[in-house]
Design an enzyme around this catalytic site. Structure first.
Site, mmCIF file in Angstrom:
data_model
loop_
_atom_site.group_PDB
_atom_site.id
_atom_site.type_symbol
_atom_site.label_atom_id
_atom_site.label_comp_id
_atom_site.label_asym_id
_atom_site.label_seq_id
_atom_site.Cartn_x
_atom_site.Cartn_y
_atom_site.Cartn_z
ATOM 1 N N SER A 58 0.863 -1.100 0.125
ATOM 2 C CA SER A 58 -0.118 -0.076 -0.012
ATOM 3 C C SER A 58 1.035 1.215 0.010
ATOM 4 O O SER A 58 0.454 2.368 -0.497
ATOM 5 C CB SER A 58 -0.944 -0.024 1.150
ATOM 6 O OG SER A 58 -0.065 -0.114 2.328
ATOM 7 N N GLY A 94 5.386 2.897 0.412
ATOM 8 C CA GLY A 94 6.591 2.585 0.821
ATOM 9 C C GLY A 94 7.515 1.866 -0.114
ATOM 10 O O GLY A 94 7.131 1.858 -1.432
ATOM 11 N N ILE A 95 8.199 1.041 0.315
ATOM 12 C CA ILE A 95 9.012 0.132 -0.461
ATOM 13 C C ILE A 95 8.196 -0.835 -1.177
ATOM 14 O O ILE A 95 8.206 -1.215 -2.604
ATOM 15 C CB ILE A 95 9.836 -0.970 0.432
ATOM 16 C CG1 ILE A 95 10.881 -0.020 1.033
ATOM 17 C CG2 ILE A 95 10.628 -2.181 -0.475
ATOM 18 C CD1 ILE A 95 11.821 -0.801 2.080
ATOM 19 N N ARG A 149 -3.350 -4.520 3.940
ATOM 20 C CA ARG A 149 -4.731 -4.324 4.914
ATOM 21 C C ARG A 149 -5.485 -3.170 4.266
ATOM 22 O O ARG A 149 -6.641 -3.192 4.625
ATOM 23 C CB ARG A 149 -4.477 -4.191 6.350
ATOM 24 C CG ARG A 149 -3.786 -5.452 6.935
ATOM 25 C CD ARG A 149 -3.567 -5.427 8.290
ATOM 26 N NE ARG A 149 -2.358 -4.553 8.846
ATOM 27 C CZ ARG A 149 -1.820 -4.433 9.582
ATOM 28 N NH1 ARG A 149 -2.183 -4.982 10.797
ATOM 29 N NH2 ARG A 149 -0.898 -3.533 9.986
ATOM 30 N N ASP A 151 -4.467 -9.441 5.262
ATOM 31 C CA ASP A 151 -3.725 -9.208 6.607
ATOM 32 C C ASP A 151 -2.900 -10.384 6.587
ATOM 33 O O ASP A 151 -3.327 -11.489 6.549
ATOM 34 C CB ASP A 151 -4.915 -9.370 7.735
ATOM 35 C CG ASP A 151 -3.725 -9.502 9.296
ATOM 36 O OD1 ASP A 151 -2.775 -9.731 9.067
ATOM 37 O OD2 ASP A 151 -4.643 -8.998 10.092
ATOM 38 N N SER A 201 16.569 -7.000 6.070
ATOM 39 C CA SER A 201 17.095 -5.732 6.850
ATOM 40 C C SER A 201 18.639 -5.631 7.022
ATOM 41 O O SER A 201 18.882 -6.997 7.373
ATOM 42 C CB SER A 201 16.116 -5.363 8.028
ATOM 43 O OG SER A 201 16.847 -4.102 8.595
ATOM 44 N N TYR A 235 12.822 -5.879 16.794
ATOM 45 C CA TYR A 235 12.707 -5.908 15.225
ATOM 46 C C TYR A 235 14.183 -6.607 14.702
ATOM 47 O O TYR A 235 13.977 -7.394 13.676
ATOM 48 C CB TYR A 235 12.752 -4.538 14.907
ATOM 49 C CG TYR A 235 12.887 -4.238 13.356
ATOM 50 C CD1 TYR A 235 11.878 -4.529 12.605
ATOM 51 C CD2 TYR A 235 14.060 -3.714 12.920
ATOM 52 C CE1 TYR A 235 11.901 -4.290 11.258
ATOM 53 C CE2 TYR A 235 14.238 -3.523 11.575
ATOM 54 C CZ TYR A 235 13.153 -3.906 10.684
ATOM 55 O OH TYR A 235 13.340 -3.503 9.521
ATOM 56 N N LYS A 242 14.044 -9.761 11.973
ATOM 57 C CA LYS A 242 14.835 -9.715 10.807
ATOM 58 C C LYS A 242 15.853 -10.798 10.513
ATOM 59 O O LYS A 242 16.084 -11.278 9.577
ATOM 60 C CB LYS A 242 15.399 -8.256 10.411
ATOM 61 C CG LYS A 242 14.030 -7.249 10.141
ATOM 62 C CD LYS A 242 13.355 -7.690 8.771
ATOM 63 C CE LYS A 242 12.277 -6.840 8.466
ATOM 64 N NZ LYS A 242 11.393 -7.184 7.231
ATOM 65 N N VAL A 254 15.655 3.508 5.025
ATOM 66 C CA VAL A 254 14.966 3.900 3.670
ATOM 67 C C VAL A 254 13.985 4.868 4.279
ATOM 68 O O VAL A 254 13.419 4.812 5.029
ATOM 69 C CB VAL A 254 14.094 2.603 2.925
ATOM 70 C CG1 VAL A 254 13.652 3.151 1.779
ATOM 71 C CG2 VAL A 254 15.346 1.656 2.771
#
Ligand code: 8X3
Length: 224
Positions: free
Chosen positions: A7, A9-10, A30, A54, A132, A144, A148, A177
């Protein structure tokens, strides 16, 4: 090409680059309003099919793969891109937030791949995982990072699992980014989503005997 987290960004940048290169895409996320706007921008559902999904819900992820087959007859590539971060510090964020992050970043990627593997085998296609720099480095208090690192391992586990099938597997691991991931990207001159999208298109445009497995990319000024 099926793209999750499409939806903004990347993910949205990958969809734009892929369509520019002649792909038809399934854009999954979503937020339906953003998907519909992107689809309209890219030429409508016959080129960019919006699918509300989702990625933590297996029935929805299966539905996404089925929608791709129904619309386009095949899946040549999947980009398991959906993911988000959390404040560092093991006393920050709520356990519920952590749960959502781990489910999205790890389980969501795994079931996205799982749902697409039969079609990818048929097409001798390509699986791309959005990793990442935090999947190789560890930031203090970064859960996080743990998610990753799991994605880094998942890419190699999948590559070995699909060995002999003709399916190629690529981990793209960007540093900073300029996306909604950050309130304000740290450091100077971050990557932009198009930089990452270009790398995805590089990987998928190789001839069938070339498998780009891992790409780490940072802003030139990023140390971590
Ligand atoms: C987030 C970018 O550089 O903190 O995926 O790993 S970095």
């Amino acid at each position: 090409m099926v793209i999750t987290g499409a939806s903004e960004g990347i993910g949205a940048a990958i969809a734009r680059s892929a369509v520019a290169d002649g792909w038809r895409v399934v854009i999954a996320a979503r937020r339906r309003d953003l998907l519909d706007a992107l689809s309209a921008d890219l030429g409508g559902p016959s080129v960019a099919l919006p699918v509300t999904c989702d990625v933590t819900e297996w029935d929805q992820v299966q539905g996404m793969a089925a929608a791709a087959i129904a619309a386009f007859g095949r899946i040549d590539a999947v980009v398991a891109n959906a993911g988000f971060g959390a404040k560092r510090g093991f006393l920050n964020e709520s356990p519920e937030f952590w749960r959502e992050m781990i489910l999205t970043n790890v389980y969501g990627a795994a079931i996205t791949l799982r749902a697409c593997i039969p079609a990818l085998r048929d097409a001798r296609g390509h699986a791309i995982l959005m990793g990442s720099i935090s999947g190789r480095q560890v930031g203090a208090g970064s859960l996080y990072s743990s998610s990753k690192w799991a994605v880094t391992a998942m890419a190699e586990a999948l590559r070995k699992d699909l060995h002999g099938s003709g399916v190629r597997v690529t981990l793209i691991a960007p540093g900073i980014v300029d996306t909604a991931f950050y309130d304000d990207p740290p450091g100077g001159d971050p990557l932009v989503p198009d930089d990452v999208a270009r790398t995805v298109m590089f990987a998928v445009s190789q001839p069938p005997h070339v498998s780009i497995n891992e790409v780490y990319m940072r802003p030139t000024e990023q140390e971590f």
